[in-house]
Design an enzyme around this catalytic site. Structure first.
Site, PDB file in Angstrom:
ATOM      1  N   SER A   1       3.018  -0.991   8.084  1.00 23.65           N
ATOM      2  CA  SER A   1       3.584  -1.137   9.341  1.00 23.65           C
ATOM      3  C   SER A   1       2.901  -1.479  10.623  1.00 23.65           C
ATOM      4  O   SER A   1       3.100  -2.361  11.307  1.00 23.65           O
ATOM      5  CB  SER A   1       4.967  -0.571   9.535  1.00 23.65           C
ATOM      6  OG  SER A   1       5.928  -0.476   8.476  1.00 23.65           O
TER       7      SER A   1
ATOM      8  N   SER B   1       6.074  -1.749  -2.220  1.00 22.41           N
ATOM      9  CA  SER B   1       6.045  -2.839  -3.149  1.00 22.41           C
ATOM     10  C   SER B   1       5.139  -2.240  -4.275  1.00 22.41           C
ATOM     11  O   SER B   1       4.111  -2.964  -4.696  1.00 22.41           O
ATOM     12  CB  SER B   1       5.792  -4.114  -2.885  1.00 22.41           C
ATOM     13  OG  SER B   1       4.669  -4.196  -1.957  1.00 22.41           O
TER      14      SER B   1
ATOM     15  N   GLY C   1       0.724  -1.157  -0.068  1.00 25.20           N
ATOM     16  CA  GLY C   1       0.189  -0.015   0.217  1.00 25.20           C
ATOM     17  C   GLY C   1       0.879   1.306  -0.023  1.00 25.20           C
ATOM     18  O   GLY C   1       2.024   1.070   0.038  1.00 25.20           O
ATOM     19  N   LEU C   2       0.296   2.345  -0.158  1.00 13.69           N
ATOM     20  CA  LEU C   2       1.114   3.557  -0.147  1.00 13.69           C
ATOM     21  C   LEU C   2       1.675   3.972   1.033  1.00 13.69           C
ATOM     22  O   LEU C   2       1.291   3.449   2.224  1.00 13.69           O
ATOM     23  CB  LEU C   2       0.013   4.576  -0.492  1.00 13.69           C
ATOM     24  CG  LEU C   2      -0.826   4.718  -1.703  1.00 13.69           C
ATOM     25  CD1 LEU C   2      -1.774   5.871  -1.919  1.00 13.69           C
ATOM     26  CD2 LEU C   2       0.357   5.149  -2.758  1.00 13.69           C
ATOM     27  N   SER C   3       2.702   4.783   1.128  1.00 15.40           N
ATOM     28  CA  SER C   3       3.214   5.122   2.324  1.00 15.40           C
ATOM     29  C   SER C   3       2.243   5.815   3.234  1.00 15.40           C
ATOM     30  O   SER C   3       1.492   6.720   2.783  1.00 15.40           O
ATOM     31  CB  SER C   3       4.390   6.398   1.836  1.00 15.40           C
ATOM     32  OG  SER C   3       5.003   6.796   3.086  1.00 15.40           O
ATOM     33  N   GLY C   4       2.220   5.556   4.432  1.00 16.24           N
ATOM     34  CA  GLY C   4       1.329   6.074   5.511  1.00 16.24           C
ATOM     35  C   GLY C   4       0.000   5.447   5.598  1.00 16.24           C
ATOM     36  O   GLY C   4      -0.983   5.841   6.239  1.00 16.24           O
ATOM     37  N   SER C   5       0.060   4.344   4.687  1.00 12.25           N
ATOM     38  CA  SER C   5      -1.464   3.563   4.608  1.00 12.25           C
ATOM     39  C   SER C   5      -1.756   2.655   5.776  1.00 12.25           C
ATOM     40  O   SER C   5      -3.103   2.441   6.223  1.00 12.25           O
ATOM     41  CB  SER C   5      -1.436   2.696   3.626  1.00 12.25           C
ATOM     42  OG  SER C   5      -0.359   1.603   3.653  1.00 12.25           O
ATOM     43  N   GLY C   6      -0.541   2.454   6.620  1.00 14.23           N
ATOM     44  CA  GLY C   6      -0.860   1.650   8.030  1.00 14.23           C
ATOM     45  C   GLY C   6      -0.385   0.415   7.803  1.00 14.23           C
ATOM     46  O   GLY C   6      -0.413  -0.528   8.622  1.00 14.23           O
TER      47      GLY C   6
END
Length: 207
Positions: free
Chosen positions: A41, A108, A34-39
């Site tokens: 991690s 990714s 998913g996008l950076s900041g999507s959650g």
């Protein structure tokens, strides 16, 4: 392509099935994309904690963390992103062979790279988890201020701004963290693992 002819694969005396039996659960890759900041991690680490609390062997391979060591020589060009994912796919495969549930949290962005990882594993060993958080929500979070820098042109090749993100076509799990709390997102993943007989039912930790 292997660059040397002078190497031989040495087969372990302990099989993957035997390691899984010892651990009392199957091993698999949960590939969070998913996008950076999507959650990605946040969810992956919460799932790992829930599994750990139930004595399920698991480990998170985080995109940022891997760039401190194994992939510290890679940038963010399309070629480097491809190599980044290839290496992680190989590491994840080793973890699965060790009998560990492996959670990866990587943007990714390219579908082909994710598909190559899937193809390198057995048919039931890759679970694609699409964290489908809208771009505007990711930008609002922007804890690292990466989107703001990309908008100002201080960062180039940033996924979602001036570089593409190819969303999964048919992921096993889709999560929109902007529409449900973390605990529900974690339980969604845990339910999938239980329903498909990777582990016994695990309950998400209330935070």
């Amino acid at each position: 392509m292997v660059k040397s002819d002078n190497i031989t694969w040495h087969q372990s005396q302990v099989s993957k099935a035997e390691r899984q039996a010892l651990n009392h659960h199957k091993s698999v890759v949960l590939w969070f994309t998913g996008l950076s900041g999507s959650g990605k991690s946040t969810i992956a680490n919460a799932v790992e904690k829930a599994l750990f609390d139930q004595q399920v062997g698991s480990y998170v391979l985080d995109g940022d963390n891997m760039r401190f060591g194994l992939n510290k020589n890679l940038g963010f060009s399309a070629e480097d992103r491809e190599e980044n994912i290839r290496r992680i796919g190989e590491v994840a495969k080793l973890f699965v062979d060790a009998g560990v549930i492996t959670l990866t949290a990587f943007i990714s962005p390219y579908r082909a790279d994710r598909d190559k990882v899937r193809a390198n594993l057995e048919v039931d060993e890759f679970i694609e988890v699409f964290v489908d958080t809208p771009l505007e929500v990711c930008e609002q979070r922007d804890v690292k201020q990466l989107y703001a820098k990309a908008r100002r042109g201080e960062i180039t090749g940033f996924t979602g701004i001036d570089a593409p993100y190819e969303a999964p076509i048919d992921p096993e799990i889709t999560i929109d963290k902007s529409k449900q709390p973390l605990t529900a997102s974690v339980q969604q993943v845990l339910n999938y693992l239980a329903e498909h007989h990777y582990v016994s039912l695990v309950t998400a930790n209330e935070n």
